[in-house]
Design a protein around this motif. Structure first.
Motif, PDB file in Angstrom:
ATOM      1  N   VAL A  16       0.896  -1.164   0.000  1.00  0.00           N
ATOM      2  CA  VAL A  16       0.000   0.000   0.000  1.00  0.00           C
ATOM      3  C   VAL A  16       0.930   1.208   0.000  1.00  0.00           C
ATOM      4  N   PRO A  17       0.728   2.195  -0.884  1.00  0.00           N
ATOM      5  CA  PRO A  17       1.641   3.347  -0.927  1.00  0.00           C
ATOM      6  C   PRO A  17       1.791   4.018   0.443  1.00  0.00           C
ATOM      7  N   ARG A  18       3.044   4.288   0.804  1.00  0.00           N
ATOM      8  CA  ARG A  18       3.368   4.873   2.103  1.00  0.00           C
ATOM      9  C   ARG A  18       4.289   6.071   1.920  1.00  0.00           C
ATOM     10  N   SER A  19       4.175   7.033   2.816  1.00  0.00           N
ATOM     11  CA  SER A  19       5.083   8.185   2.799  1.00  0.00           C
ATOM     12  C   SER A  19       6.417   7.778   3.433  1.00  0.00           C
ATOM     13  N   ARG A  20       7.427   8.606   3.213  1.00  0.00           N
ATOM     14  CA  ARG A  20       8.725   8.350   3.831  1.00  0.00           C
ATOM     15  C   ARG A  20       8.601   8.286   5.339  1.00  0.00           C
ATOM     16  N   SER A  21       7.854   9.203   5.910  1.00  0.00           N
ATOM     17  CA  SER A  21       7.727   9.226   7.370  1.00  0.00           C
ATOM     18  C   SER A  21       6.994   7.988   7.888  1.00  0.00           C
ATOM     19  N   GLU A  22       6.016   7.493   7.163  1.00  0.00           N
ATOM     20  CA  GLU A  22       5.331   6.260   7.575  1.00  0.00           C
ATOM     21  C   GLU A  22       6.297   5.078   7.568  1.00  0.00           C
ATOM     22  N   PHE A  35      17.927   7.132   6.918  1.00  0.00           N
ATOM     23  CA  PHE A  35      16.890   6.331   6.270  1.00  0.00           C
ATOM     24  C   PHE A  35      16.897   6.562   4.767  1.00  0.00           C
ATOM     25  N   ARG A  36      16.962   7.816   4.366  1.00  0.00           N
ATOM     26  CA  ARG A  36      16.911   8.154   2.940  1.00  0.00           C
ATOM     27  C   ARG A  36      18.131   7.604   2.193  1.00  0.00           C
ATOM     28  N   LYS A  37      19.326   7.828   2.741  1.00  0.00           N
ATOM     29  CA  LYS A  37      20.566   7.429   2.048  1.00  0.00           C
ATOM     30  C   LYS A  37      20.810   5.926   2.063  1.00  0.00           C
ATOM     31  N   ASN A  38      20.497   5.269   3.154  1.00  0.00           N
ATOM     32  CA  ASN A  38      20.869   3.862   3.315  1.00  0.00           C
ATOM     33  C   ASN A  38      19.756   2.862   3.054  1.00  0.00           C
ATOM     34  N   ILE A  39      18.517   3.319   3.054  1.00  0.00           N
ATOM     35  CA  ILE A  39      17.407   2.383   2.853  1.00  0.00           C
ATOM     36  C   ILE A  39      16.547   2.800   1.662  1.00  0.00           C
ATOM     37  N   LEU A  40      15.990   4.000   1.715  1.00  0.00           N
ATOM     38  CA  LEU A  40      15.043   4.423   0.692  1.00  0.00           C
ATOM     39  C   LEU A  40      15.679   4.529  -0.693  1.00  0.00           C
ATOM     40  N   ASN A  41      16.738   5.315  -0.835  1.00  0.00           N
ATOM     41  CA  ASN A  41      17.346   5.499  -2.156  1.00  0.00           C
ATOM     42  C   ASN A  41      17.847   4.200  -2.783  1.00  0.00           C
ATOM     43  N   PRO A  42      18.538   3.320  -2.036  1.00  0.00           N
ATOM     44  CA  PRO A  42      18.952   2.057  -2.652  1.00  0.00           C
ATOM     45  C   PRO A  42      17.771   1.190  -3.121  1.00  0.00           C
ATOM     46  N   LEU A  43      16.661   1.210  -2.386  1.00  0.00           N
ATOM     47  CA  LEU A  43      15.492   0.426  -2.810  1.00  0.00           C
ATOM     48  C   LEU A  43      14.868   1.002  -4.074  1.00  0.00           C
ATOM     49  N   ILE A  44      14.874   2.330  -4.197  1.00  0.00           N
ATOM     50  CA  ILE A  44      14.345   2.966  -5.408  1.00  0.00           C
ATOM     51  C   ILE A  44      15.258   2.664  -6.591  1.00  0.00           C
ATOM     52  N   LYS A  45      16.567   2.860  -6.399  1.00  0.00           N
ATOM     53  CA  LYS A  45      17.532   2.618  -7.479  1.00  0.00           C
ATOM     54  C   LYS A  45      17.530   1.157  -7.905  1.00  0.00           C
TER      55      LYS A  45
END
Length: 69
Positions: A16-22, A35-45
């Motif tokens: 289910v679509p979630r925001s970064r903060s969620e 969170f952004r550098k080590n988890i979010l960005n690698p998952l997007i890339k």
């Protein structure tokens, strides 16, 4: 090994679509930059997370989702 399991759980949560903060709250991580550098960005890339507004990646309304498999 534990990190892989945490990523699997996060991807399941993001069916289910979630925001970064969620997502960050779900993983109980306080540091936004970490969170952004080590988890979010690698998952997007890596193609594991998609953006709901791909033409505006920094939109405050941006949410992220994983493909349903």
């Amino acid at each position: 090994m534990q990190a892989d399991e945490e990523v699997k759980v996060l991807l399941e949560y993001c069916k289910v679509p979630r925001s970064r903060s969620e997502m960050q709250g779900f993983m109980v991580l306080a540091n936004r930059d970490y969170f952004r550098k080590n988890i979010l960005n690698p998952l997007i890339k890596g193609g594991l997370l998609k953006l709901t507004i791909p033409d505006k990646p920094t939109s405050p309304k941006q949410k992220y989702y994983s493909e349903k498999r």
